[in-house]
Motif scaffolding. Structure first.
Motif, short mmCIF file in Angstrom:
data_model
loop_
_atom_site.label_atom_id
_atom_site.label_comp_id
_atom_site.label_asym_id
_atom_site.label_seq_id
_atom_site.Cartn_x
_atom_site.Cartn_y
_atom_site.Cartn_z
N ASN A 8 0.82 -1.20 0.00
CA ASN A 8 0.00 0.00 0.00
C ASN A 8 0.86 1.26 0.00
OD1 ASN A 8 -2.36 -1.46 0.02
ND2 ASN A 8 -2.43 -1.57 2.24
N LYS A 9 1.00 1.88 -1.13
CA LYS A 9 1.67 3.17 -1.23
C LYS A 9 0.99 3.96 -2.33
CE LYS A 9 5.26 1.92 -4.59
NZ LYS A 9 6.70 1.98 -4.90
N LEU A 10 1.01 5.29 -2.20
CA LEU A 10 0.38 6.12 -3.20
C LEU A 10 1.09 5.96 -4.55
CD1 LEU A 10 -0.30 9.46 -1.29
CD2 LEU A 10 -1.91 7.63 -1.81
N VAL A 11 0.31 6.03 -5.61
CA VAL A 11 0.87 5.93 -6.95
C VAL A 11 0.73 7.29 -7.63
CG1 VAL A 11 0.35 3.48 -7.14
CG2 VAL A 11 -1.35 5.15 -7.88
N VAL A 12 1.35 7.45 -8.77
CA VAL A 12 1.21 8.67 -9.56
C VAL A 12 -0.10 8.60 -10.34
CG1 VAL A 12 2.17 10.02 -11.47
CG2 VAL A 12 3.69 9.06 -9.74
N GLU A 25 1.43 13.81 -8.47
CA GLU A 25 2.08 12.99 -7.45
C GLU A 25 1.86 13.65 -6.09
OE1 GLU A 25 6.23 10.57 -6.92
OE2 GLU A 25 6.37 12.60 -7.71
N LEU A 26 1.36 12.87 -5.13
CA LEU A 26 1.10 13.35 -3.79
C LEU A 26 1.97 12.61 -2.79
CD1 LEU A 26 -2.82 13.30 -3.83
CD2 LEU A 26 -1.35 15.27 -4.29
N GLN A 27 2.13 13.20 -1.63
CA GLN A 27 2.78 12.52 -0.51
C GLN A 27 1.77 12.39 0.61
OE1 GLN A 27 6.19 14.52 1.13
NE2 GLN A 27 6.47 13.04 2.78
N ASN A 28 1.67 11.19 1.16
CA ASN A 28 0.80 10.94 2.30
C ASN A 28 1.50 11.39 3.57
OD1 ASN A 28 -0.91 9.94 4.29
ND2 ASN A 28 -1.39 8.08 3.13
N LEU A 29 0.93 12.37 4.26
CA LEU A 29 1.55 12.92 5.47
C LEU A 29 1.09 12.21 6.74
CD1 LEU A 29 1.33 16.73 4.66
CD2 LEU A 29 3.23 15.17 4.27
N GLY A 30 0.32 11.14 6.58
CA GLY A 30 -0.13 10.40 7.76
C GLY A 30 -1.62 10.56 7.97
N GLY A 34 -7.10 12.22 10.55
CA GLY A 34 -7.64 12.13 9.20
C GLY A 34 -6.53 12.18 8.17
N PRO A 35 -6.76 11.63 6.98
CA PRO A 35 -5.73 11.62 5.94
C PRO A 35 -5.30 13.04 5.56
CG PRO A 35 -7.57 10.18 5.38
CD PRO A 35 -8.00 10.97 6.57
N ARG A 36 -4.00 13.21 5.37
CA ARG A 36 -3.45 14.49 4.94
C ARG A 36 -2.46 14.25 3.81
NH1 ARG A 36 -0.11 16.05 8.91
NH2 ARG A 36 0.16 18.13 8.01
N TYR A 37 -2.55 15.11 2.80
CA TYR A 37 -1.71 14.92 1.63
C TYR A 37 -1.01 16.22 1.27
CZ TYR A 37 -4.75 10.85 1.20
OH TYR A 37 -5.46 9.71 1.45
N LEU A 350 -6.81 10.07 -8.98
CA LEU A 350 -6.02 8.86 -9.21
C LEU A 350 -4.80 8.82 -8.32
CD1 LEU A 350 -6.16 8.73 -13.12
CD2 LEU A 350 -7.34 7.21 -11.53
N ALA A 351 -4.20 9.98 -8.06
CA ALA A 351 -3.00 10.03 -7.21
C ALA A 351 -3.32 9.70 -5.76
CB ALA A 351 -2.36 11.41 -7.30
N LEU A 352 -4.59 9.72 -5.39
CA LEU A 352 -5.00 9.34 -4.04
C LEU A 352 -5.12 7.83 -3.87
CD1 LEU A 352 -7.71 12.10 -3.54
CD2 LEU A 352 -5.63 11.86 -2.17
N ARG A 353 -5.01 7.11 -4.97
CA ARG A 353 -5.12 5.66 -4.92
C ARG A 353 -3.82 5.04 -4.43
NH1 ARG A 353 -9.33 3.36 -7.81
NH2 ARG A 353 -8.67 1.53 -6.65
#
Length: 358
Positions: A8-12, A25-30, A34-37, A350-353
């Motif tokens: 499980n990691k974010l994709v482009v 392209e996003l980065q998951n900040l944790g 709640g989810p933060r990107y 899509l980048a949130l997937r």
């Protein structure tokens, strides 16, 4: 639709549209609180006219070239991407079935899907996927979302990504990516609003009806921003490039936006009528007495005065979706995000997937 599983990691997000390719392209900040990107990269590259017609890729080389260009421009190193499709060769249906085991559901879903395909087309021609939306154990049944896409269409999109040096690990639908980005940018409160999400592309419009945070109705409409382009070219003898400028409200080729307003309004009114027919169908079938808001996305939503026409037609609030509303920005992505705006909605969705998603 999940093509394969993985960690499980974010994709482009790779949005191959009819007029351009967008990447995000996003980065998951944790997920604490709640989810933060955070936005890392966002970019767009044009595709020559008629390279993609009615959702079908006609010029593979042009599409591959555009993908390579935008990936290189943004210096994206990640190879894993999520792609999406839409159009008449995509089928989305919600069906109610008895609760059963996953092995039984695998078999039953194939029988259920057979009834949805156009005459003369077999199940073997389609890539099929499904997800259980809700189980009602007291009633002994469950709602299952069935999704199918012609294999040749999906394979062509995947092939373009692969030829550009990428690895497609998630295949989605434009309409689900739209829902994804809407939910990610939804402020607290108003969860029971009835909202029409409307993503206007070059050839197709994706309609997703939301009740709160739950999507209940999906449809692809045969309407896109090219309707304006073609109308302006026919009525005012301008080039394709000139028509593109005019429909955004800019002067071009000795024509002023005010001069071509009648042509623009005619297309916008026709679109309002088409959207109205589909939202009325939704209300009648789901016994919904209202629609609270229309939220526009996609490059076609930037058309001059479209928001005003829809407000006059529906008499409700109409706004454009900002896909970066609750997504933190970084300096190197800021100008790109502002320039692309709501045209980036599918790419951001899509980048949130995550790799391995279904």
């Amino acid at each position: 639709m999940g093509l394969m599983s993985g960690k499980n990691k974010l994709v482009v997000g790779l949005d191959i549209g009819s007029s351009s390719v967008k990447v995000c392209e996003l980065q998951n900040l944790g997920k604490k609180g709640g989810p933060r990107y955070q936005l890392q990269k966002i970019g767009i590259a044009p595709i020559p006219p008629d390279s993609i017609v009615d959702g079908d890729i006609m010029d593979t080389n042009a599409v591959v070239s555009a993908i390579r260009q935008v990936i290189a421009d943004q210096k994206i190193k990640t190879k894993e991407v999520a792609i999406s499709v839409s159009g008449q060769q995509v089928i989305v249906k919600k069906v109610t079935m008895q609760i059963m085991s996953h092995s039984e559901l695998e078999e039953s879903i194939r029988w259920e899907a057979e009834s949805f395909f156009p005459t003369g087309q077999s199940l073997d021609s389609y890539a099929l996927d499904y997800v259980i939306m809700e189980e009602r154990k007291a009633e002994g049944n469950m709602d299952v979302l069935l999704v199918a896409c012609r294999k040749d269409k999906l394979d062509t999109y995947r092939s373009c990504a692969i030829q550009a040096g990428l690895k497609p690990v998630v295949a989605d639908l434009d309409v689900f990516a739209l829902q994804n980005v809407f939910e990610a940018n939804l402020n607290p409160g108003g969860y029971e609003e009835v909202v029409a999400l409307v993503n206007i592309g070059a050839n197709f419009t994706n309609l997703c009806m939301m009740i709160g945070k739950k999507s209940v109705f999906w449809r692809d409409l045969l309407f896109g921003g090219n309707k304006y382009t073609n109308k302006l070219m026919d009525d005012w003898s301008v080039t394709h490039e000139g028509a593109e400028e005019l429909k955004q409200g800019h002067s071009a080729e000795n024509r002023d936006p005010a001069e071509v307003e009648s042509s623009m309004s005619a297309v916008s009114e026709a679109f309002a009528d088409e959207l109205s027919r589909n939202t009325e169908f939704f209300r009648a079938n789901f016994k919904i007495d209202r629609i609270d808001k229309i939220v526009l996305a996609g490059g076609g939503s930037k058309v001059a005065n479209l928001v005003g026409v829809l407000k006059d037609h529906f008499r409700i609030n109409v706004e454009r979706l900002n896909p970066f509303n609750l997504i933190e920005d970084v300096s190197k992505g800021a100008s790109g995000a502002e320039a692309i705006g709501c045209a980036a909605c599918v790419a951001v969705g899509l980048a949130l997937r995550e790799e391995g998603d279904r």
